[in-house]
Write an enzyme that holds these catalytic residues in place. Structure first.
Site, PDB file in Angstrom:
ATOM      1  N   SER A   1       0.807  -1.194  -0.065  1.00  0.00           N
ATOM      2  CA  SER A   1       0.039   0.193  -0.012  1.00  0.00           C
ATOM      3  C   SER A   1       1.069   1.068  -0.011  1.00  0.00           C
ATOM      4  CB  SER A   1      -0.701   0.087   1.425  1.00  0.00           C
ATOM      5  OG  SER A   1      -1.311   1.138   1.266  1.00  0.00           O
TER       6      SER A   1
ATOM      7  N   TYR B   1      -1.652  -1.294  10.247  1.00  0.00           N
ATOM      8  CA  TYR B   1      -1.978  -1.319   8.732  1.00  0.00           C
ATOM      9  C   TYR B   1      -0.713  -0.710   8.111  1.00  0.00           C
ATOM     10  CZ  TYR B   1      -3.578  -0.949   4.073  1.00  0.00           C
ATOM     11  OH  TYR B   1      -3.865  -1.215   2.611  1.00  0.00           O
TER      12      TYR B   1
END
Length: 332
Positions: free
Chosen positions: A213, A226
């Protein structure tokens, strides 16, 4: 959202509802209307191209695994469709929630009869699951050519700030997002060293594709668990590429920006309710969100021989967001 443990990975939410004018945009209401129309046409074009069933044969004869294949709008599902369209011989599809898998398998095999599809309800961060599945792929096909480790989760339970995040949550996000990737690299790389000349693979090698990401590259794109897990994915792609030097095995990470998937559906629903759907993604130069098929297209490139000299890279797929410093213009 499907089961949070293995939906298709997507980034954090900082780009989503921030409203401002990106650098270089036309001023005034006429400019805003122009951008809105361009955005609409661009997204419609992406969706139209994703629905095409005409492939190029880039993956003819290849065998591989995709994890995190759940919701219809997810990256994993889009990748499964693209890979089958481009001639993959045998696809192994995994998700923790297998609700959508039977229908996807039926559609893929009816639309692309030359592609065999095996589905499995499983935890992609389970060593025994991945090891056994790869052994099955070798036994059934003689070789493994790609592994797309796409399964991931953003948050187990919504939390606003770091003090609200429980240590167990951090552990679980790291287990799914980071340990799952390590397991994929560990077992897939060994299988990719196996050759099967009688079945078309004469040289060791393969492509391991990891979903990271932009949160693994930049701050303010997701919560700490995350972001930390995706930074680990980027590091593993780079480190594994060198660890596997000489084996013709490539390891690369995809770094999506704001992608409209099941995982980010809540953000888009809020924007729609507020009448601000056209504000989603305005901080990137593309002035829009991405779709799962746009990430899947890069995964297809990496799984194919077209990317034979691409290795150890973290590739942003973010409309240009990480290319600069987004800001909101002020009237002086």
């Amino acid at each position: 959202m499907t089961n949070t443990k293995h939906t298709s990975a997507a980034p954090g939410n900082t780009e989503g509802l921030t409203i401002g004018t990106a650098r270089g945009g036309p001023a005034g209401s006429s400019g805003a209307a122009q951008f809105k129309e361009i955005r609409k046409e661009a997204l419609e074009g992406v969706r139209r191209r994703a629905e095409s069933t005409k492939g190029s044969g880039k993956l003819n004869g290849k065998v591989g695994v995709i994890t995190g294949v759940g919701p219809e709008s997810g990256i994993g599902t889009a990748a499964a469709k693209l890979f089958a369209r481009d001639g993959v011989k045998h696809l192994y599809l995994i998700d923790y929630d297998d609700t959508a898998l039977p229908n996807l398998k039926k559609w893929l095999e009816s639309t692309y009869p030359s592609t065999k599809v095996t589905i499995l309800k499983a935890d992609a961060a389970s060593p025994s699951t991945i090891s056994n599945l790869i052994s099955q792929a070798i036994e059934e096909n003689g070789h493994l050519d790609f592994f797309f480790a796409n399964a991931g989760v953003s948050q187990i339970r919504p939390r606003n700030t770091t003090p609200d995040i429980d240590e167990k949550e951090f552990d679980e996000v790291m287990r799914i997002n980071a340990l799952g990737v390590f397991i994929a690299i560990k077992y897939a790389s060994e299988a990719m060293k196996i050759v099967s000349p009688e079945k078309g693979k004469k040289v060791p090698g393969g492509s391991i594709i990891l979903t990271a990401s932009i949160a693994g590259l930049k701050a303010n794109a997701g919560p700490i668990p995350y972001s930390a897990s995706k930074a680990a994915v980027v590091s593993m792609a780079q480190t594994a590429a060198y660890d596997l030097a000489g084996y013709n095995i490539r390891v690369n990470a995809l770094c999506p920006g704001l992608i409209e998937t099941d995982m980010t559906r809540g953000m888009f629903t809020l924007a729609e309710a507020a009448g601000k759907s056209d504000k989603m993604g305005v901080l990137n130069p593309a002035h829009r969100q991405g779709l799962g098929s746009e990430v899947a297209q890069v995964a297809l490139f990496l799984a194919s021989d077209d990317s034979s000299y691409v290795n150890g890279q973290a590739i942003p797929i973010d409309g240009g967001l990480t290319a600069g410093v987004p800001y909101a213009k002020m009237k002086l």
